[in-house]
Design a protein around this motif. Sequence first.
Motif, PDB file in Angstrom:
ATOM      1  N   PRO A 127     -69.484 -43.186 -23.353  1.00  0.00           N
ATOM      2  CA  PRO A 127     -69.623 -44.082 -24.513  1.00  0.00           C
ATOM      3  C   PRO A 127     -68.797 -45.349 -24.329  1.00  0.00           C
ATOM      4  O   PRO A 127     -67.703 -45.320 -23.771  1.00  0.00           O
ATOM      5  CB  PRO A 127     -69.109 -43.256 -25.693  1.00  0.00           C
ATOM      6  N   ARG A 128     -69.328 -46.454 -24.770  1.00  0.00           N
ATOM      7  CA  ARG A 128     -68.679 -47.759 -24.651  1.00  0.00           C
ATOM      8  C   ARG A 128     -67.563 -47.875 -25.663  1.00  0.00           C
ATOM      9  O   ARG A 128     -67.705 -47.482 -26.818  1.00  0.00           O
ATOM     10  CB  ARG A 128     -69.738 -48.838 -24.886  1.00  0.00           C
ATOM     11  N   ARG A 129     -66.437 -48.429 -25.222  1.00  0.00           N
ATOM     12  CA  ARG A 129     -65.317 -48.688 -26.137  1.00  0.00           C
ATOM     13  C   ARG A 129     -65.438 -50.118 -26.650  1.00  0.00           C
ATOM     14  O   ARG A 129     -65.666 -51.038 -25.885  1.00  0.00           O
ATOM     15  CB  ARG A 129     -63.988 -48.530 -25.404  1.00  0.00           C
ATOM     16  N   GLY A 130     -65.266 -50.285 -27.932  1.00  0.00           N
ATOM     17  CA  GLY A 130     -65.273 -51.619 -28.519  1.00  0.00           C
ATOM     18  C   GLY A 130     -66.663 -52.214 -28.634  1.00  0.00           C
ATOM     19  O   GLY A 130     -67.646 -51.606 -28.244  1.00  0.00           O
ATOM     20  N   PRO A 131     -66.727 -53.446 -29.169  1.00  0.00           N
ATOM     21  CA  PRO A 131     -68.031 -54.094 -29.339  1.00  0.00           C
ATOM     22  C   PRO A 131     -68.605 -54.495 -27.979  1.00  0.00           C
ATOM     23  O   PRO A 131     -67.882 -54.950 -27.105  1.00  0.00           O
ATOM     24  CB  PRO A 131     -67.709 -55.326 -30.187  1.00  0.00           C
ATOM     25  N   ALA A 132     -69.894 -54.288 -27.816  1.00  0.00           N
ATOM     26  CA  ALA A 132     -70.550 -54.656 -26.567  1.00  0.00           C
ATOM     27  C   ALA A 132     -71.940 -55.196 -26.879  1.00  0.00           C
ATOM     28  O   ALA A 132     -72.643 -54.673 -27.744  1.00  0.00           O
ATOM     29  CB  ALA A 132     -70.657 -53.451 -25.643  1.00  0.00           C
ATOM     30  N   SER A 133     -72.323 -56.222 -26.171  1.00  0.00           N
ATOM     31  CA  SER A 133     -73.643 -56.805 -26.355  1.00  0.00           C
ATOM     32  C   SER A 133     -74.713 -55.830 -25.877  1.00  0.00           C
ATOM     33  O   SER A 133     -74.512 -55.081 -24.927  1.00  0.00           O
ATOM     34  CB  SER A 133     -73.730 -58.110 -25.565  1.00  0.00           C
ATOM     35  N   THR A 134     -75.852 -55.868 -26.520  1.00  0.00           N
ATOM     36  CA  THR A 134     -76.969 -55.002 -26.136  1.00  0.00           C
ATOM     37  C   THR A 134     -78.093 -55.807 -25.481  1.00  0.00           C
ATOM     38  O   THR A 134     -79.188 -55.293 -25.292  1.00  0.00           O
ATOM     39  CB  THR A 134     -77.528 -54.257 -27.365  1.00  0.00           C
ATOM     40  N   TYR A 135     -77.807 -57.055 -25.156  1.00  0.00           N
ATOM     41  CA  TYR A 135     -78.803 -57.927 -24.537  1.00  0.00           C
ATOM     42  C   TYR A 135     -78.105 -59.009 -23.720  1.00  0.00           C
ATOM     43  O   TYR A 135     -76.956 -59.345 -23.981  1.00  0.00           O
ATOM     44  CB  TYR A 135     -79.697 -58.578 -25.606  1.00  0.00           C
ATOM     45  N   PRO A 136     -78.810 -59.563 -22.718  1.00  0.00           N
ATOM     46  CA  PRO A 136     -78.246 -60.678 -21.952  1.00  0.00           C
ATOM     47  C   PRO A 136     -78.170 -61.918 -22.834  1.00  0.00           C
ATOM     48  O   PRO A 136     -79.027 -62.121 -23.692  1.00  0.00           O
ATOM     49  CB  PRO A 136     -79.217 -60.869 -20.795  1.00  0.00           C
ATOM     50  N   SER A 137     -77.174 -62.720 -22.619  1.00  0.00           N
ATOM     51  CA  SER A 137     -76.919 -63.829 -23.523  1.00  0.00           C
ATOM     52  C   SER A 137     -77.110 -65.187 -22.848  1.00  0.00           C
ATOM     53  O   SER A 137     -76.606 -65.425 -21.754  1.00  0.00           O
ATOM     54  CB  SER A 137     -75.480 -63.702 -24.043  1.00  0.00           C
ATOM     55  N   LEU A 138     -77.834 -66.050 -23.526  1.00  0.00           N
ATOM     56  CA  LEU A 138     -77.924 -67.461 -23.159  1.00  0.00           C
ATOM     57  C   LEU A 138     -77.280 -68.238 -24.287  1.00  0.00           C
ATOM     58  O   LEU A 138     -77.440 -67.880 -25.462  1.00  0.00           O
ATOM     59  CB  LEU A 138     -79.384 -67.910 -23.026  1.00  0.00           C
ATOM     60  N   ASP A 139     -76.543 -69.312 -23.961  1.00  0.00           N
ATOM     61  CA  ASP A 139     -75.973 -70.091 -25.057  1.00  0.00           C
ATOM     62  C   ASP A 139     -77.076 -70.920 -25.720  1.00  0.00           C
ATOM     63  O   ASP A 139     -78.204 -70.999 -25.229  1.00  0.00           O
ATOM     64  CB  ASP A 139     -74.785 -70.940 -24.593  1.00  0.00           C
ATOM     65  N   ALA A 140     -76.764 -71.512 -26.848  1.00  0.00           N
ATOM     66  CA  ALA A 140     -77.769 -72.223 -27.650  1.00  0.00           C
ATOM     67  C   ALA A 140     -78.439 -73.339 -26.861  1.00  0.00           C
ATOM     68  O   ALA A 140     -79.663 -73.532 -26.944  1.00  0.00           O
ATOM     69  CB  ALA A 140     -77.135 -72.775 -28.920  1.00  0.00           C
ATOM     70  N   ASP A 141     -77.662 -74.093 -26.075  1.00  0.00           N
ATOM     71  CA  ASP A 141     -78.228 -75.178 -25.282  1.00  0.00           C
ATOM     72  C   ASP A 141     -79.209 -74.645 -24.233  1.00  0.00           C
ATOM     73  O   ASP A 141     -80.276 -75.221 -24.021  1.00  0.00           O
ATOM     74  CB  ASP A 141     -77.127 -75.992 -24.607  1.00  0.00           C
ATOM     75  N   GLU A 142     -78.858 -73.534 -23.594  1.00  0.00           N
ATOM     76  CA  GLU A 142     -79.748 -72.947 -22.584  1.00  0.00           C
ATOM     77  C   GLU A 142     -81.051 -72.469 -23.221  1.00  0.00           C
ATOM     78  O   GLU A 142     -82.138 -72.689 -22.668  1.00  0.00           O
ATOM     79  CB  GLU A 142     -79.055 -71.786 -21.874  1.00  0.00           C
ATOM     80  N   ARG A 143     -80.957 -71.823 -24.365  1.00  0.00           N
ATOM     81  CA  ARG A 143     -82.176 -71.381 -25.060  1.00  0.00           C
ATOM     82  C   ARG A 143     -83.056 -72.571 -25.424  1.00  0.00           C
ATOM     83  O   ARG A 143     -84.268 -72.552 -25.227  1.00  0.00           O
ATOM     84  CB  ARG A 143     -81.823 -70.581 -26.325  1.00  0.00           C
ATOM     85  N   THR A 144     -82.427 -73.624 -25.953  1.00  0.00           N
ATOM     86  CA  THR A 144     -83.173 -74.822 -26.343  1.00  0.00           C
ATOM     87  C   THR A 144     -83.855 -75.450 -25.137  1.00  0.00           C
ATOM     88  O   THR A 144     -85.042 -75.802 -25.196  1.00  0.00           O
ATOM     89  CB  THR A 144     -82.237 -75.845 -27.022  1.00  0.00           C
ATOM     90  N   ARG A 145     -83.125 -75.599 -24.041  1.00  0.00           N
ATOM     91  CA  ARG A 145     -83.696 -76.201 -22.824  1.00  0.00           C
ATOM     92  C   ARG A 145     -84.870 -75.365 -22.307  1.00  0.00           C
ATOM     93  O   ARG A 145     -85.891 -75.902 -21.910  1.00  0.00           O
ATOM     94  CB  ARG A 145     -82.625 -76.378 -21.756  1.00  0.00           C
ATOM     95  N   PHE A 146     -84.708 -74.034 -22.306  1.00  0.00           N
ATOM     96  CA  PHE A 146     -85.774 -73.164 -21.823  1.00  0.00           C
ATOM     97  C   PHE A 146     -87.011 -73.295 -22.714  1.00  0.00           C
ATOM     98  O   PHE A 146     -88.136 -73.439 -22.229  1.00  0.00           O
ATOM     99  CB  PHE A 146     -85.309 -71.701 -21.750  1.00  0.00           C
ATOM    100  N   LEU A 147     -86.827 -73.228 -24.023  1.00  0.00           N
ATOM    101  CA  LEU A 147     -87.965 -73.321 -24.942  1.00  0.00           C
ATOM    102  C   LEU A 147     -88.614 -74.698 -24.896  1.00  0.00           C
ATOM    103  O   LEU A 147     -89.845 -74.818 -24.956  1.00  0.00           O
ATOM    104  CB  LEU A 147     -87.526 -72.955 -26.361  1.00  0.00           C
ATOM    105  N   ASP A 148     -87.801 -75.766 -24.752  1.00  0.00           N
ATOM    106  CA  ASP A 148     -88.358 -77.111 -24.581  1.00  0.00           C
ATOM    107  C   ASP A 148     -89.218 -77.166 -23.320  1.00  0.00           C
ATOM    108  O   ASP A 148     -90.285 -77.780 -23.297  1.00  0.00           O
ATOM    109  CB  ASP A 148     -87.261 -78.175 -24.491  1.00  0.00           C
ATOM    110  N   HIS A 149     -88.745 -76.501 -22.267  1.00  0.00           N
ATOM    111  CA  HIS A 149     -89.509 -76.479 -21.016  1.00  0.00           C
ATOM    112  C   HIS A 149     -90.839 -75.763 -21.200  1.00  0.00           C
ATOM    113  O   HIS A 149     -91.871 -76.230 -20.677  1.00  0.00           O
ATOM    114  CB  HIS A 149     -88.699 -75.838 -19.898  1.00  0.00           C
ATOM    115  N   LEU A 150     -90.840 -74.647 -21.912  1.00  0.00           N
ATOM    116  CA  LEU A 150     -92.096 -73.945 -22.143  1.00  0.00           C
ATOM    117  C   LEU A 150     -93.084 -74.849 -22.902  1.00  0.00           C
ATOM    118  O   LEU A 150     -94.287 -74.809 -22.630  1.00  0.00           O
ATOM    119  CB  LEU A 150     -91.860 -72.657 -22.924  1.00  0.00           C
ATOM    120  N   LEU A 151     -92.582 -75.619 -23.857  1.00  0.00           N
ATOM    121  CA  LEU A 151     -93.452 -76.541 -24.583  1.00  0.00           C
ATOM    122  C   LEU A 151     -94.032 -77.615 -23.659  1.00  0.00           C
ATOM    123  O   LEU A 151     -95.187 -78.003 -23.783  1.00  0.00           O
ATOM    124  CB  LEU A 151     -92.699 -77.202 -25.735  1.00  0.00           C
ATOM    125  N   THR A 152     -93.206 -78.067 -22.707  1.00  0.00           N
ATOM    126  CA  THR A 152     -93.663 -79.078 -21.744  1.00  0.00           C
ATOM    127  C   THR A 152     -94.742 -78.494 -20.869  1.00  0.00           C
ATOM    128  O   THR A 152     -95.768 -79.090 -20.602  1.00  0.00           O
ATOM    129  CB  THR A 152     -92.490 -79.568 -20.863  1.00  0.00           C
TER     130      THR A 152
END
Length: 174
Positions: free
Chosen positions: A149-174
């Motif tokens: 079992p994991r100790r403490g809080p742990a992410s359950t998904y890979p993380s992209l920061d807000a700028d990376e998400r925005t750039r990726f989604l902008d690229h998909l629109l392009t």
Amino acid sequence: MRGGSATLTDGRGSRATGVVSGFVLKLARQSTGLTQENLAETLRVDVTTVQGWESGRRPLAAMNAGDFLRLSGGLSRLGAPASTGRHLREAVEADQVLSTGIVAGAAWVDAHTHPLATSVHRRTITNLITWPITREMPQHLRVFTPKVPRRGPASTYPSLDADERTRFLDHLLT
């Protein structure tokens, strides 16, 4: 190649992200019951190397093929599911799509070099590509059951920061 740069990255460099493959590696390690330190010792690498792989700072895509295969096989020998190698290869492919979109942002990438245009992607890879955005673990990764079992809080998904998400989604629109 048609016009422009003579490199596959069109002169942008290889600023790859390894967040998806790093997170899949973490899941595989946890399914063996090993800590980062134990895995580093077993693989005869520094613990900061394992930390870099898992965080995505040191993308698995940057490894040479032989080391990647030894890592995948080693995890299976240590108790990770036999499908670990396939999951890691698919995660590296997802990272390539994410990296291309993040680096390009709203810019156009030639279809001859874009990873979304060069092959047909299975649902498993599509789910890995969208995982940092939807935050929902792909069904096929549920084979990775943590032994400790994991100790403490742990992410359950890979993380992209807000700028990376925005750039990726902008690229998909392009």
